[in-house]
Design an enzyme around this catalytic site. Structure first.
Site, PDB file in Angstrom:
ATOM      1  N   TYR A 134       0.842  -1.199   0.000  1.00  0.00           N
ATOM      2  CA  TYR A 134       0.000   0.000   0.000  1.00  0.00           C
ATOM      3  C   TYR A 134       0.873   1.244   0.000  1.00  0.00           C
ATOM      4  CZ  TYR A 134      -3.751  -3.159   1.700  1.00  0.00           C
ATOM      5  OH  TYR A 134      -4.652  -4.181   1.866  1.00  0.00           O
ATOM      6  N   GLY A 176     -17.107   0.712  -1.320  1.00  0.00           N
ATOM      7  CA  GLY A 176     -17.995   1.846  -1.106  1.00  0.00           C
ATOM      8  C   GLY A 176     -19.397   1.679  -1.657  1.00  0.00           C
TER       9      GLY A 176
END
Length: 313
Positions: A51, A213
């Site tokens: 990440y 989301g």
């Protein structure tokens, strides 16, 4: 509160995802989210050495560095449970023994800590014998660099083989599983991984808990997807079945006076997961996530969500 087998520290039943740190959240914004999470009672943070290598100009490790600098500045390392992963970062891909040992040292340096609480094999390395992988991770526990072992993106067959190898050789066994699991991605976990988690007593920390989301209810049209950097990741759910799940989430959310995202996470907790992983780009997004820990759905509400998401089961 929940727990990870073999670790004494209790964990908040929401695992804060660190994938946005160094991506959609800059350093200042990331630290604000971390501060708000701890203030709300959170203590469990998930990241990975890769990440956020997908961002142009990034090399990977940005999330770990932000978390490490934040912990050092706050002096709160002993109050937290930190999870990170190995196997996906360019230049550190795979689970060869030398690579894993080098990768864990890199993560320790970036996190500015002397131990990692939960260390995942991020992806399998099918070129390596599972017995070798089991021995490699066991050695990290024995020398104190990691406290517990987790598995992610590994087939059920290889997961069982790892657990069997650890039992046969007296090695430290994995205690956690990080699968994809949410209301629009049920089948693979419920049929393949849930039985392993139940039989081996694994803690379960689902990723994509909000389907990038989509389960927040903010994506209902193709135009909605264009308004968010992460929106394209939810595109595959924008269909009649997916929107039917969102409608059911909204209905339950209205009954409780909470956000759809809160209900989506509470459904996972009702299904017995230890702590779903969810990330917040801003502090304004965090309260809806944290609220799931205090929300208990009725049997009727769980059943309604099960029915709406049946096409994905």
């Amino acid at each position: 509160m929940a727990s990870i087998p073999t670790l004494e520290t209790e964990i908040f039943p929401l695992n804060l995802g660190g994938n946005t740190f160094g991506w959609t959240s800059d350093r200042v914004g990331s630290e604000a989210v971390l501060d708000a999470f701890v203030t709300a009672g959170g203590n469990f943070i998930d990241t990975a050495d890769s990440y956020s290598a997908w961002v142009p100009g990034n090399r990977g490790g940005e999330s770990e560095e932000i978390i490490g600098d934040w912990m050092a500045a706050r002096g709160n390392r002993d109050d937290l449970v930190i999870a990170t992963k190995v196997g996906a970062l360019q230049g550190r891909k795979g689970l060869a023994p030398d690579n894993v040992r080098a990768a864990v040292d890199d993560s320790l340096r970036r996190l500015r800590t002397d131990r990692i609480d939960l260390y995942y094999a991020h992806y399998d390395d099918t070129e390596r014998p599972i017995e070798e992988i089991a021995a490699t991770f066991d050695a990290l526990v024995r020398d104190g660099r990691i406290r517990a072992i987790g598995m992610s993106n590994i087939t059920p067959e290889r997961m069982r083989a790892w657990l069997d190898a650890a039992a046969a050789e007296g090695l430290t066994a994995p205690v956690a599983l990080q699968p994809e699991y949410n209301l629009v991605a049920r089948h693979r976990y419920e049929t393949g991984y849930a039985p392993i988690a139940a039989s081996a007593g694994l803690a379960v920390f689902p990723y994509y808990a909000l389907a990038s989301g989509f389960l927040s209810g903010k994506y209902r049209t193709p135009e909605d997807l264009q308004r968010s950097v992460r929106g394209r990741r939810a595109e595959g759910h924008l269909n009649a079945d997916g929107l039917g799940v969102v409608d059911a989430l909204v209905a339950v959310a209205e009954e409780h006076g909470v956000a759809p995202a809160t209900v989506a996470l509470a459904w996972l907790l009702a299904k017995g997961v230890t702590a779903p992983i969810a990330s917040a780009r801003t502090t304004q997004q965090l309260p809806d996530l944290v609220a799931a820990a205090a929300l208990t759905l009725t049997q009727e509400q769980v059943a309604a969500l099960d029915k709406a998401s049946a096409p994905f089961a």
